[in-house]
Scaffold this active site. Sequence first.
Site, short mmCIF file in Angstrom:
data_model
loop_
_atom_site.label_atom_id
_atom_site.label_comp_id
_atom_site.label_asym_id
_atom_site.label_seq_id
_atom_site.Cartn_x
_atom_site.Cartn_y
_atom_site.Cartn_z
N GLU A 156 0.80 -1.23 0.00
CA GLU A 156 0.00 0.00 0.00
C GLU A 156 0.84 1.28 0.00
OE1 GLU A 156 -2.79 -0.56 3.25
OE2 GLU A 156 -3.48 -2.45 2.41
N GLU A 261 -6.39 -10.61 -1.11
CA GLU A 261 -7.21 -10.35 0.08
C GLU A 261 -8.69 -10.28 -0.32
OE1 GLU A 261 -5.73 -6.94 2.27
OE2 GLU A 261 -3.65 -7.51 1.94
#
Length: 372
Positions: A156, A261
């Site tokens: 991220e 995810e």
Amino acid sequence: MKLTNYYVLFASILLLSSCNQKKEEVKITSLKDSYKDDFYIGTALSEDQIEEKDVKVDSLIKKEFNAITAENIMKSMFVHPSPDKYDFALTDKFIAYGEKNKMFIHGHTLIWHSQLAPWMEKIKDSVQMKAFMKDHITTIVSKYKGRIDSWDVVNEALNEDGTLRKSVFLNTMGERYLADAFKLAAAADPKVDLYYNDYNIEEPAKRKGAIDLIKKIQAAGGKIDGVGIQGHWRLASPSLEEIEQSIVEYSSLGLKVAITEFDITVLPNPWDLKGADVNQNFEGNAKMNPYPEKLPDSVQVKLAERYASIFKIFIKHKDKISRVTFWGVHDKQSWLNDWPIKGRTNYPLLFDTQLQHKKAYNSVMQLKEAKK
Ligand code: G3I
């Protein structure tokens, strides 16, 4: 032919046909077996699941999944709580769990601005940050060298518009921290697959940012093997075209693509409300938690259809996809019950709170059964 021989022949034919019938009856009954020729099917494990605290959940995990990621326990605040202290008690158990069950083991995550130990946030300059990264990455990756199959090296690092997030890493070292992280990980375990992992990187602006970031790492001599599209998706977005286009574009950089995810929220999103302030208190607001007892059948069907459409794309591009990992085993465990609003009841996964198959599970399985 003697009469007895006829009997023997007749009995053999009966036996053979009953064997064949039995073979046909043996249906493939798990996700991992159904998709074994396509890609790994993974799940994120909570601390309790790593410790095998619930026998029923444990047998479900072993039956359905052949890849694991630790949902939290490998993050830096847990494994590296103070400068001179590492705590590998739970990570050792996680690795042992994967090895015992012959599962693909994914490491999550080395360099992430979130869930940092407080001491890491105080790192002020590039000298300290370089020393931290070298120690942190080298210690952890070397410890599990040859035992972990792939790592999220950087997690991220991007803003929604595709620019680099102003994290403690960027602020102290500038963008060279990205390539450095990949170089350090490759030096510690040259054979492990190294991934960049992020959410919303199927959306055009952020995707462009991710592609630029990956190219920079490659140009600087960093070894990067894959990209993790997290896949925290919704019933109506992102579009199937965006998902497919992203898989194709990332793969064309020479990378493996993993969905790392995966889950699909069925609840309203405060950002969709005109003028909604996410900091506003939505807890206890019934409109924002419409299915506290049970998911209506109509939404259950929508979820199943959405999962099926997305898995069709994954199957079509199975040559590019290494792994599809769900972010949790069953609905009760999902982080989406507490985000972005605490205390809601969400239904994002393939197994319900009673560990039963949902329609979405059947729709994902049927895609493979239809082909036989
Ligand atoms: O460790 C404390 C524990 O001591 C305390 O008793 C408990 C009480 O609520 O909280 C525990 O911390 C929680 C932590 O998970 C560990 O369980 C935090 O409150 C909670 O906010 C935290 O949430 C995790 C979140 O990352 C943190 O950012 C979620 O479980 C986890 O699913 C989520 O995973 C992230 C991926 O790592 C990266 N991509 C996005 C994804 C979803 O946010």
